[in-house]
Design a protein around this motif. Structure first.
Motif, short mmCIF file in Angstrom:
data_model
loop_
_atom_site.label_atom_id
_atom_site.label_comp_id
_atom_site.label_asym_id
_atom_site.label_seq_id
_atom_site.Cartn_x
_atom_site.Cartn_y
_atom_site.Cartn_z
N CYS A 51 0.94 -1.20 -0.06
CA CYS A 51 -0.12 0.06 0.10
C CYS A 51 0.67 1.24 -0.01
CB CYS A 51 -0.89 0.17 1.13
SG CYS A 51 -0.04 -0.05 2.88
N THR A 105 -4.82 2.18 0.82
CA THR A 105 -4.83 1.87 -0.73
C THR A 105 -5.34 3.00 -1.57
OG1 THR A 105 -7.09 0.97 -0.41
CG2 THR A 105 -5.27 -0.42 -0.02
N THR A 107 -6.99 2.65 -5.38
CA THR A 107 -7.23 1.85 -6.62
C THR A 107 -8.20 2.51 -7.43
OG1 THR A 107 -8.75 0.46 -5.32
CG2 THR A 107 -6.35 -0.31 -5.36
N GLN A 262 -3.53 -4.73 -2.69
CA GLN A 262 -4.06 -3.55 -1.92
C GLN A 262 -5.37 -4.04 -1.27
OE1 GLN A 262 -3.25 0.59 -2.82
NE2 GLN A 262 -2.51 -0.24 -4.65
#
Length: 310
Positions: A51, A105, A107, A262
């Protein structure tokens, strides 16, 4: 001058008691951990995370080692360790380093980040975060309001007055955006949004890369990508490998597994669901692939919290 702290800094770590996640444009972020080191001599040895880990120095000085490079840290600096990058922090002995740190994280959400009908402000935020993720910046002192944001987070979690959770979510979003702004100056962002000139092959590779990032959870074939750039499948593959230094499918696998790494930090998300989320409906294949690429099964990786000491 350092602003007065209304509550003890150590209470910053009470943020670990809250489940916090925010959406920023077409990105999703889950906060994994919050920490605080007193200004005394300390060192955390070379390690990696799956992360982002960000630290803010509120006092003292030290060294931040990233790979083989050593960077000097001073009070007021923010320094960033990206997923999979080896790093360690060494406090100075005469002027010990005191830091706040947080891990999270970042994403892409399961939607088209580049959708034509996306609001302009969302597109600007997406550009900032996309550029941040690719930025080589490790240390920045462009952090004028970050200390006050960290202090406000501490005050809110310590006081827990009515509505504090909503305020904390807003402050978390500000902290993540300010981190990206610190790592990406306006000139870099402008170049990313409006490149002066690109070679034809680079333009093709960029279109393919963006398509992969926007659609990584879907079944993707070379035919799909060739249609995006109006080239033959063979030429599409050759151009991408020439520019990026790896095949399209190798890039896609790395992208999927980086995102999976993650997602695995969420202890409540089944491995099967993680596999499906990143485009692998066969969980056994996903586990085998993950172990081959990462050196451990998803379960063992999760057990270690995504951190590997070197």
């Amino acid at each position: 001058m350092e602003m007065p702290v209304l509550v003890p800094r150590q209470r910053f770590m009470e943020l670990n008691n809250l489940a916090l996640s925010v959406h920023l444009g077409s990105f999703a972020s889950e906060m994994l951990g919050w920490g605080f080191f007193e200004p005394r001599y300390w060192r955390n040895y070379l390690h990696t995370h799956s992360c982002f880990e960000v630290c803010y120095a509120f006092q003292g000085e030290g060294q931040f080692r990233v790979g083989s490079e050593m960077h000097t840290i001073n009070s007021g600096d923010v320094f960033i360790a990206r997923p999979g990058v080896s790093h360690e922090i060494i406090s100075a002995e005469e002027r010990p380093l005191g830091i706040y740190f947080w891990t999270y994280t970042l994403t892409p959400s399961m939607q088209d980040a580049a959708a034509a009908d996306a609001p302009e402000k969302s597109q600007a935020l997406d550009s900032l975060l996309t550029t941040f993720m690719a930025s080589p910046c490790v240390v920045s002192n462009r952090t004028s309001s970050m200390l006050r944001t960290l202090e406000l987070l501490t005050e809110e979690v310590a006081g827990q007055h009515p509505g504090y959770s909503h305020i904390i979510e807003g402050l978390v979003a500000k902290l993540l955006v300010d981190t990206a702004r610190a790592a990406v100056d306006e000139a870099t962002l402008a170049r990313a949004e409006h490149p002066v000139s690109r070679q034809p092959d680079q333009a093709v590779a960029q279109v393919i890369e963006r398509y992969l990032r926007d659609n990584y959870w879907r079944p993707i074939s070379i035919r799909d990508l060739a249609a995006q750039v109006h080239l033959s499948e063979r030429h599409t593959s050759r151009v991408f490998q020439k520019v990026m230094g790896e095949t399209i499918m190798s890039y896609l696998t790395t992208l999927r597994l980086d995102i999976a790494a993650q997602l695995l930090l969420d202890q409540h998300l089944p491995v099967k669901e993680v596999a499906l989320t990143v485009g692998y409906p066969d969980v056994r294949y996903f586990i085998t692939l993950f172990r081959h690429r990462r050196g451990s099964t998803p379960a063992v990786f999760r057990q270690h919290g995504g951190t590997t000491f070197l």
